[in-house]
Design an enzyme around this catalytic site. Structure first.
Site, mmCIF file in Angstrom:
data_model
loop_
_atom_site.group_PDB
_atom_site.id
_atom_site.type_symbol
_atom_site.label_atom_id
_atom_site.label_comp_id
_atom_site.label_asym_id
_atom_site.label_seq_id
_atom_site.Cartn_x
_atom_site.Cartn_y
_atom_site.Cartn_z
ATOM 1 N N TRP A 81 5.604 -17.036 -1.921
ATOM 2 C CA TRP A 81 5.943 -16.523 -3.197
ATOM 3 C C TRP A 81 5.953 -18.175 -4.254
ATOM 4 O O TRP A 81 6.181 -17.575 -5.381
ATOM 5 C CB TRP A 81 7.494 -16.260 -2.782
ATOM 6 C CG TRP A 81 8.421 -17.682 -2.252
ATOM 7 C CD1 TRP A 81 8.377 -17.970 -1.026
ATOM 8 C CD2 TRP A 81 9.246 -18.514 -3.011
ATOM 9 N NE1 TRP A 81 9.235 -19.003 -0.981
ATOM 10 C CE2 TRP A 81 9.703 -19.466 -2.361
ATOM 11 C CE3 TRP A 81 9.444 -18.519 -4.372
ATOM 12 C CZ2 TRP A 81 10.685 -20.531 -2.683
ATOM 13 C CZ3 TRP A 81 10.378 -19.194 -4.728
ATOM 14 C CH2 TRP A 81 11.174 -20.517 -4.043
ATOM 15 N N TYR A 126 8.740 -10.767 -8.623
ATOM 16 C CA TYR A 126 10.044 -10.845 -8.403
ATOM 17 C C TYR A 126 10.825 -9.970 -9.537
ATOM 18 O O TYR A 126 10.880 -10.483 -10.502
ATOM 19 C CB TYR A 126 10.586 -12.442 -8.360
ATOM 20 C CG TYR A 126 10.485 -12.861 -7.120
ATOM 21 C CD1 TYR A 126 9.395 -12.656 -6.250
ATOM 22 C CD2 TYR A 126 11.679 -13.643 -6.475
ATOM 23 C CE1 TYR A 126 9.054 -13.141 -4.815
ATOM 24 C CE2 TYR A 126 11.239 -14.166 -5.394
ATOM 25 C CZ TYR A 126 10.331 -14.004 -4.567
ATOM 26 O OH TYR A 126 10.249 -14.604 -3.319
ATOM 27 N N TRP A 142 15.692 -8.796 -5.412
ATOM 28 C CA TRP A 142 17.017 -9.213 -4.822
ATOM 29 C C TRP A 142 18.259 -8.749 -5.784
ATOM 30 O O TRP A 142 17.851 -8.471 -7.022
ATOM 31 C CB TRP A 142 16.843 -10.744 -4.850
ATOM 32 C CG TRP A 142 15.637 -11.503 -4.353
ATOM 33 C CD1 TRP A 142 14.577 -11.835 -4.947
ATOM 34 C CD2 TRP A 142 15.287 -11.469 -2.952
ATOM 35 N NE1 TRP A 142 13.546 -12.006 -4.060
ATOM 36 C CE2 TRP A 142 14.057 -11.962 -2.914
ATOM 37 C CE3 TRP A 142 16.069 -11.077 -1.709
ATOM 38 C CZ2 TRP A 142 13.246 -12.249 -1.618
ATOM 39 C CZ3 TRP A 142 15.305 -11.387 -0.483
ATOM 40 C CH2 TRP A 142 14.221 -11.955 -0.531
ATOM 41 N N THR A 143 19.272 -8.409 -5.002
ATOM 42 C CA THR A 143 20.318 -7.834 -5.865
ATOM 43 C C THR A 143 21.689 -8.513 -5.990
ATOM 44 O O THR A 143 22.780 -7.817 -6.314
ATOM 45 C CB THR A 143 20.662 -6.507 -4.816
ATOM 46 O OG1 THR A 143 21.214 -6.905 -3.549
ATOM 47 C CG2 THR A 143 19.537 -5.380 -4.543
ATOM 48 N N GLU A 144 21.575 -9.692 -6.092
ATOM 49 C CA GLU A 144 22.708 -10.377 -6.600
ATOM 50 C C GLU A 144 23.046 -9.825 -8.188
ATOM 51 O O GLU A 144 24.615 -9.681 -8.359
ATOM 52 C CB GLU A 144 22.444 -11.941 -6.878
ATOM 53 C CG GLU A 144 22.182 -12.756 -5.465
ATOM 54 C CD GLU A 144 20.684 -12.826 -5.192
ATOM 55 O OE1 GLU A 144 20.055 -11.898 -5.697
ATOM 56 O OE2 GLU A 144 20.576 -13.843 -4.606
ATOM 57 N N HIS A 194 20.242 -19.021 5.945
ATOM 58 C CA HIS A 194 20.609 -17.752 5.401
ATOM 59 C C HIS A 194 21.522 -16.960 6.365
ATOM 60 O O HIS A 194 21.601 -15.635 6.629
ATOM 61 C CB HIS A 194 19.742 -16.651 4.515
ATOM 62 C CG HIS A 194 18.882 -17.440 3.320
ATOM 63 N ND1 HIS A 194 19.724 -17.632 2.335
ATOM 64 C CD2 HIS A 194 17.889 -17.976 3.237
ATOM 65 C CE1 HIS A 194 18.929 -18.113 1.312
ATOM 66 N NE2 HIS A 194 17.951 -18.266 1.757
ATOM 67 N N GLU A 252 14.252 -21.586 3.136
ATOM 68 C CA GLU A 252 15.372 -22.058 2.553
ATOM 69 C C GLU A 252 16.323 -22.477 3.480
ATOM 70 O O GLU A 252 17.471 -21.988 3.522
ATOM 71 C CB GLU A 252 15.928 -21.178 1.528
ATOM 72 C CG GLU A 252 14.932 -21.050 0.112
ATOM 73 C CD GLU A 252 15.671 -20.062 -0.719
ATOM 74 O OE1 GLU A 252 15.313 -20.193 -2.003
ATOM 75 O OE2 GLU A 252 16.414 -19.080 -0.541
ATOM 76 N N ASP A 277 21.786 -11.878 5.227
ATOM 77 C CA ASP A 277 21.756 -12.901 4.654
ATOM 78 C C ASP A 277 23.410 -13.608 4.429
ATOM 79 O O ASP A 277 24.316 -13.271 5.248
ATOM 80 C CB ASP A 277 21.500 -12.552 3.097
ATOM 81 C CG ASP A 277 20.774 -13.916 2.286
ATOM 82 O OD1 ASP A 277 21.212 -14.986 2.458
ATOM 83 O OD2 ASP A 277 19.311 -13.628 2.317
#
Length: 534
Positions: free
Chosen positions: A382, A407, A458-460, A253, A317, A180
């Site tokens: 999604w 999510y 998602w790991t932000e 990304h 995106e 990403d």
């Protein structure tokens, strides 16, 4: 509805459970008879049950635990199985080896929770199973979980634990988000700078951007896998009936890739850093032939490591501003007969998808509307459940993953003690369990094109394994239950079984949100931010 028997509180719920009365006791002399083709399942049973129980479960032609492949059970498909536990013996049968692997996980759950421990001194027992007859078949073939290791890298040892947790719940796909804007984790021999440069960022955004601006820590973050580690992970997962599906993002990304190779961008002379913030970055791949050489080379190496029939290339995106401002991109669009530079997006994905198809793989991509990808793509929808319907009607195979139900970077509740998570309405346990990827009112031929569903983490916000698991559980239990049982799922029954299942999570050391209201004793406190999707 009566409360489920604790010893039959299985998760996900089997298709049919018939208690028989009595119990089967396992001792050190209990042996396993694996008929031809069943040896891998016997090895898995031995490796999973032995450490905590001290039971050797040695192979023997006279073993009281019998595992067998049986063509007469072909109607149960690739993953279905039949299990009979009597006072003197256990018989596990399936038409396919994967079905036996699913049955092994049921045997684990029938044992006391302490039997799930994978290390440490063996407990004393007794090791008993309730006598029962089970017939079990999943509703859909794709029951997955995405783990984002691009934002926050996780060591391969933890990925193996994550696979074990998925397999226990009969989830069968680990969707590994490897690249990403914020990091590139997949080694590529032809492009070593992708990991020597692209796997490192100088700092990370803290919390969401707001009126006070965007804040950052001062902590460098890095990490990349070796091919040996990834191949080992693939083998480990396959032994448990889990397929690892790699995701290599393109044409958006890709900021980490462009930090390593700016010549692949729309401004080749520009120097870029690996992105240190969350959100959608406007830097995208160029559309000159060198870019396609790069993509094909990278994906060839990915396919060499990952035997999965599915290869995910992201695809969503992707801002088109750089293409619109690039003379080279505008010329390419005109030369290809495209209406405008924005149309380069579909053209780009079509070329890459064709490359994968020619090599016998199935391209997978994210979709906003469900209808913008070439037809040979399997589509992950999604944004809106209607997009899954649109894609399936168009003829796509679909993995439905509505962000408001799958999510798991959203908070589990609105309680103030919850860890920092994606801003927005919480995705509750009930919401996850209620999600139906292919509603019954859809036409049958359309429903048949829906492969299944998966959760996304998602790991932000989630930096550590503990934070990942707290966000994941027990919501992954809900997704596993409903995705296996389909329309057979029921909320009260699930809650009753989950109350007993938490003892298994405790035995495995999984941090999770308690079912009852009130602050957890040891809730992780992640920091960072998460995006609404990939």
């Amino acid at each position: 509805m009566p409360a489920p028997r604790p010893d039959l509180a299985l998760l996900p719920r089997p298709s049919k459970v018939s208690p028989l009365g009595g119990r089967l006791t396992l001792g050190r002399d209990t042996a396993v008879r694996a008929l031809p083709g069943a040896e891998p399942a016997a090895d898995l049973l031995r490796s999973l049950v032995g450490p905590a129980t001290g039971l050797p479960l040695a192979p023997s032609p006279e073993g009281r635990i019998v595992l067998a492949l049986d063509d007469r059970l072909g109607g149960l498909g690739d993953e279905g199985y039949g299990l009979t536990v009597g006072p003197q013996a256990l018989l596990l049968r399936a038409a396919r080896p994967t079905g036996l692997l699913r049955g092994v996980q049921t045997v684990r759950q029938l044992l006391p929770a302490e039997a799930l421990l994978l290390s440490g001194d063996p407990a004393a027992g007794p090791w008993e199973l309730p006598c029962v007859e089970i017939t079990d078949v999943p509703d859909r073939p794709w029951r997955g979980a995405l783990l984002d290791v691009a934002r926050h890298f996780q060591p391969v040892g933890y990925l193996r634990r994550y696979v074990d947790l998925l397999a226990l719940h009969k989830l069968n796909v680990l969707h590994l988000h490897l690249t990403d804007d914020q990091g590139w984790r997949m080694p590529v021999d032809a492009y070593p700078r992708l990991t020597s440069v692209g796997s490192r960022r100088a700092r990370s955004q803290r919390g969401p951007s707001g009126p006070g601006g965007t804040h950052f820590d001062a902590v460098p973050h890095e990490g990349a896998y070796t091919k040996a580690e990834l191949r080992g992970l693939v083998r480990y997962a396959a032994e448990r009936g889990v397929t690892v599906v790699p995701e290599i993002e393109m044409p958006g990304h890709v900021r980490a890739a462009l930090a390593a190779h700016p010549e692949l961008g729309n401004n080749p002379g520009r120097s870029l850093e690996v992105w240190d913030r969350w959100g959608v970055c406007e830097t995208v791949l160029g559309v000159h032939e060198e870019v396609f050489d790069f993509c094909r080379t990278v994906l060839a190496e990915v396919m060499d490591v990952f035997p999965s029939p599915y290869i995910h290339i992201g695809g969503e995106e992707c801002p088109t501003t750089e293409w619109e401002n690039s003379p080279a991109a505008r010329e390419r669009a005109a030369a290809e007969g495209l209406a405008d530079p924005a149309a380069l997006h579909g053209w780009f994905l079509g070329r890459i998808g064709a490359f994968l198809v020619e090599r016998g793989r199935i391209p997978v991509g994210w979709a906003v509307s469900g209808t913008e990808l070439p037809l040979d793509f399997t589509v992950m929808t999604w944004r809106d459940p209607a997009h899954a319907l649109a894609a399936a009607r168009r003829g796509h195979r679909v993995v439905a993953a509505h962000h408001r139900a799958t999510y798991l970077d959203y908070a589990q509740s609105g309680d103030p003690f919850e860890p920092v998570a994606q801003p927005g309405t919480p995705v509750t346990l009930r919401t996850v369990h209620d999600y139906e990827p292919a509603p019954g009112e859809w036409a049958e031929d359309v429903r048949d094109r829906v492969l299944g569903t998966q959760a996304q983490l998602w790991t932000e916000y989630a930096r550590t394994p503990e934070e990942i698991e707290y966000l994941g559980f027990p919501r992954l239990c809900a997704l596993a239950d409903r995705s296996w049982s389909g329309g057979r799922g029921d909320w009260p029954g699930f809650v009753g079984r989950l109350r007993h299942h938490t003892a298994r999570l405790d035995a495995l050391g999984v941090p999770y949100r308690p079912l009852d209201a009130g602050p957890p004793a040891t809730a992780p406190t992640p920091s960072g931010t998460a995006r609404p999707h990939s």
